[in-house]
Design a protein around this motif. Structure first.
Motif, PDB file in Angstrom:
ATOM      1  N   ALA A 213       0.835  -1.212   0.000  1.00 32.07           N
ATOM      2  CA  ALA A 213       0.000   0.000   0.000  1.00 32.07           C
ATOM      3  C   ALA A 213       0.868   1.259   0.000  1.00 32.07           C
ATOM      4  CB  ALA A 213      -0.936  -0.009   1.205  1.00 32.07           C
ATOM      5  N   ALA A 214       1.911   1.278   0.825  1.00 34.69           N
ATOM      6  CA  ALA A 214       2.801   2.445   0.878  1.00 34.69           C
ATOM      7  C   ALA A 214       3.543   2.607  -0.445  1.00 34.69           C
ATOM      8  CB  ALA A 214       3.785   2.311   2.036  1.00 34.69           C
ATOM      9  N   ALA A 215       4.003   1.494  -1.020  1.00 33.29           N
ATOM     10  CA  ALA A 215       4.680   1.546  -2.318  1.00 33.29           C
ATOM     11  C   ALA A 215       3.730   2.068  -3.390  1.00 33.29           C
ATOM     12  CB  ALA A 215       5.219   0.167  -2.690  1.00 33.29           C
ATOM     13  N   ALA A 216       2.480   1.646  -3.338  1.00 29.81           N
ATOM     14  CA  ALA A 216       1.481   2.110  -4.303  1.00 29.81           C
ATOM     15  C   ALA A 216       1.298   3.620  -4.197  1.00 29.81           C
ATOM     16  CB  ALA A 216       0.159   1.384  -4.075  1.00 29.81           C
ATOM     17  N   ASP A 217       1.265   4.132  -2.979  1.00 29.28           N
ATOM     18  CA  ASP A 217       1.108   5.572  -2.766  1.00 29.28           C
ATOM     19  C   ASP A 217       2.282   6.332  -3.376  1.00 29.28           C
ATOM     20  OD1 ASP A 217      -0.078   7.958  -1.656  1.00 29.28           O
ATOM     21  OD2 ASP A 217       1.428   7.865  -0.061  1.00 29.28           O
ATOM     22  N   ILE A 218       3.485   5.828  -3.166  1.00 33.88           N
ATOM     23  CA  ILE A 218       4.680   6.485  -3.691  1.00 33.88           C
ATOM     24  C   ILE A 218       4.724   6.420  -5.209  1.00 33.88           C
ATOM     25  CG2 ILE A 218       7.210   6.276  -3.829  1.00 33.88           C
ATOM     26  CD1 ILE A 218       7.020   5.362  -0.814  1.00 33.88           C
ATOM     27  N   MET A 219       4.363   5.258  -5.756  1.00 32.83           N
ATOM     28  CA  MET A 219       4.427   5.070  -7.205  1.00 32.83           C
ATOM     29  C   MET A 219       3.223   5.670  -7.928  1.00 32.83           C
ATOM     30  SD  MET A 219       5.902   1.162  -7.322  1.00 32.83           S
ATOM     31  CE  MET A 219       6.026   1.077  -9.126  1.00 32.83           C
ATOM     32  N   GLY A 220       2.181   6.012  -7.171  1.00 27.43           N
ATOM     33  CA  GLY A 220       0.981   6.589  -7.780  1.00 27.43           C
ATOM     34  C   GLY A 220       0.158   5.572  -8.546  1.00 27.43           C
ATOM     35  N   ILE A 221       0.149   4.332  -8.048  1.00 26.52           N
ATOM     36  CA  ILE A 221      -0.605   3.254  -8.691  1.00 26.52           C
ATOM     37  C   ILE A 221      -1.408   2.512  -7.633  1.00 26.52           C
ATOM     38  CG2 ILE A 221       1.011   2.987 -10.619  1.00 26.52           C
ATOM     39  CD1 ILE A 221       2.302   0.642  -9.155  1.00 26.52           C
ATOM     40  N   LYS A 222      -2.211   1.537  -8.064  1.00 23.23           N
ATOM     41  CA  LYS A 222      -3.007   0.755  -7.121  1.00 23.23           C
ATOM     42  C   LYS A 222      -2.141  -0.304  -6.443  1.00 23.23           C
ATOM     43  CE  LYS A 222      -7.285   1.374  -9.616  1.00 23.23           C
ATOM     44  NZ  LYS A 222      -8.385   0.762 -10.323  1.00 23.23           N
ATOM     45  N   GLU A 223      -2.549  -0.690  -5.245  1.00 20.50           N
ATOM     46  CA  GLU A 223      -1.823  -1.705  -4.475  1.00 20.50           C
ATOM     47  C   GLU A 223      -1.726  -3.021  -5.250  1.00 20.50           C
ATOM     48  OE1 GLU A 223      -2.067  -3.882  -0.105  1.00 20.50           O
ATOM     49  OE2 GLU A 223      -3.315  -2.129  -0.497  1.00 20.50           O
ATOM     50  N   ALA A 224      -2.792  -3.405  -5.919  1.00 21.01           N
ATOM     51  CA  ALA A 224      -2.778  -4.647  -6.704  1.00 21.01           C
ATOM     52  C   ALA A 224      -1.751  -4.577  -7.832  1.00 21.01           C
ATOM     53  CB  ALA A 224      -4.160  -4.940  -7.263  1.00 21.01           C
ATOM     54  N   THR A 225      -1.552  -3.388  -8.367  1.00 23.83           N
ATOM     55  CA  THR A 225      -0.566  -3.221  -9.437  1.00 23.83           C
ATOM     56  C   THR A 225       0.844  -3.386  -8.898  1.00 23.83           C
ATOM     57  OG1 THR A 225      -2.119  -1.722 -10.529  1.00 23.83           O
ATOM     58  CG2 THR A 225       0.146  -1.708 -11.329  1.00 23.83           C
ATOM     59  N   VAL A 226       1.086  -2.913  -7.682  1.00 20.59           N
ATOM     60  CA  VAL A 226       2.392  -3.136  -7.043  1.00 20.59           C
ATOM     61  C   VAL A 226       2.615  -4.632  -6.891  1.00 20.59           C
ATOM     62  CG1 VAL A 226       3.733  -2.880  -4.902  1.00 20.59           C
ATOM     63  CG2 VAL A 226       2.482  -0.927  -5.839  1.00 20.59           C
ATOM     64  N   SER A 227       1.611  -5.345  -6.408  1.00 21.56           N
ATOM     65  CA  SER A 227       1.729  -6.798  -6.242  1.00 21.56           C
ATOM     66  C   SER A 227       2.034  -7.473  -7.575  1.00 21.56           C
ATOM     67  CB  SER A 227       0.448  -7.377  -5.646  1.00 21.56           C
ATOM     68  OG  SER A 227       0.214  -6.831  -4.370  1.00 21.56           O
ATOM     69  N   PHE A 228       1.383  -7.025  -8.641  1.00 24.95           N
ATOM     70  CA  PHE A 228       1.637  -7.573  -9.969  1.00 24.95           C
ATOM     71  C   PHE A 228       3.084  -7.327 -10.384  1.00 24.95           C
ATOM     72  CE2 PHE A 228       1.987  -6.684 -14.539  1.00 24.95           C
ATOM     73  CZ  PHE A 228       1.699  -7.942 -15.042  1.00 24.95           C
ATOM     74  N   HIS A 229       3.575  -6.094 -10.184  1.00 26.25           N
ATOM     75  CA  HIS A 229       4.952  -5.769 -10.572  1.00 26.25           C
ATOM     76  C   HIS A 229       5.959  -6.597  -9.770  1.00 26.25           C
ATOM     77  CE1 HIS A 229       3.931  -2.738 -13.424  1.00 26.25           C
ATOM     78  NE2 HIS A 229       3.423  -1.902 -12.531  1.00 26.25           N
ATOM     79  N   VAL A 230       5.702  -6.815  -8.488  1.00 26.87           N
ATOM     80  CA  VAL A 230       6.591  -7.639  -7.667  1.00 26.87           C
ATOM     81  C   VAL A 230       6.590  -9.074  -8.183  1.00 26.87           C
ATOM     82  CG1 VAL A 230       6.917  -8.629  -5.350  1.00 26.87           C
ATOM     83  CG2 VAL A 230       6.476  -6.172  -5.615  1.00 26.87           C
ATOM     84  N   HIS A 231       5.403  -9.583  -8.502  1.00 23.37           N
ATOM     85  CA  HIS A 231       5.286 -10.949  -9.028  1.00 23.37           C
ATOM     86  C   HIS A 231       6.056 -11.093 -10.349  1.00 23.37           C
ATOM     87  CE1 HIS A 231       3.517 -14.808 -10.046  1.00 23.37           C
ATOM     88  NE2 HIS A 231       3.173 -14.299 -11.221  1.00 23.37           N
ATOM     89  N   GLU A 232       5.850 -10.150 -11.248  1.00 22.35           N
ATOM     90  CA  GLU A 232       6.548 -10.186 -12.539  1.00 22.35           C
ATOM     91  C   GLU A 232       8.060 -10.061 -12.342  1.00 22.35           C
ATOM     92  OE1 GLU A 232       5.226 -10.712 -15.767  1.00 22.35           O
ATOM     93  OE2 GLU A 232       3.655 -11.418 -14.416  1.00 22.35           O
ATOM     94  N   ALA A 233       8.469  -9.233 -11.387  1.00 27.93           N
ATOM     95  CA  ALA A 233       9.897  -9.063 -11.102  1.00 27.93           C
ATOM     96  C   ALA A 233      10.527 -10.368 -10.641  1.00 27.93           C
ATOM     97  CB  ALA A 233      10.107  -7.972 -10.054  1.00 27.93           C
TER      98      ALA A 233
END
Length: 170
Positions: free
Chosen positions: A142-162
């Motif tokens: 959630a905090a990463a999403a706030d910093i990146m300006g995206i949704k929390e689920a999108t952060v989770s997706f990017h971590v998974h893809e990474a």
């Protein structure tokens, strides 16, 4: 305390701005170092961020946490540095240096860690940012999403893809 300093700094109080920089410089420097992997470049980036903060503090609206705002400015400065490095033909990824007087086991751990973070820095931008915020900075999705300006689920997706990408790189 930070909020009061921010209000004073936004109103032109140089002493309050100086205190904000003093309180947050370690965060700025540490973040830059993790993103670029080089102490000298991280120092340059941190100085640049301090200048940018001075120019932008009047526009901070308080909708996000001050630390989130600093992260965003730092990430943008790192991206600018990386683009400039590519234009100059510099290689942006650097491996961790290992001091010769370290113990062999420490050297092996440092080399492995250095290779991992070097691989992370080669990830596509959004994946890299998500991984560094979540794992290096130990922030919640959630905090990463706030910093990146995206949704929390999108952060989770990017971590998974990474993770999938890193398996191929390592």
């Amino acid at each position: 305390m930070t909020q009061a300093l921010v209000v004073r700094a936004r109103n032109g109080d140089a002493q309050a701005f100086g205190e904000l920089l003093e309180d947050h410089f370690e965060l700025i420097f540490r973040t830059a170092w993790k993103w670029c992997g080089n102490r000298h470049d991280a120092e340059d980036i941190a100085q640049e961020v301090c200048v940018k903060l001075g120019q932008a503090i009047g526009g901070f609206d308080g909708r996000s946490a001050f630390s989130s705002w600093i992260y965003r400015i730092t990430l943008n400065a790192v991206r600018d540095w990386q683009r400039a490095g590519r234009r100059r033909g510099r290689h942006a990824d650097r491996y961790a240096e290992i001091a010769p007087d370290e113990h062999p086991a420490d050297q092996e751990d440092a080399a492995t860690s250095g290779q991992l973070w070097a691989a992370v820095r080669r990830l596509p931008e959004k994946q890299r940012d998500a991984v560094l915020l979540v794992y290096a900075e130990e922030l919640s999705h959630a905090a990463a999403a706030d910093i990146m300006g995206i949704k929390e689920a999108t952060v989770s997706f990017h971590v998974h893809e990474a993770r999938k990408t890193l398996r191929g790189l390592l």
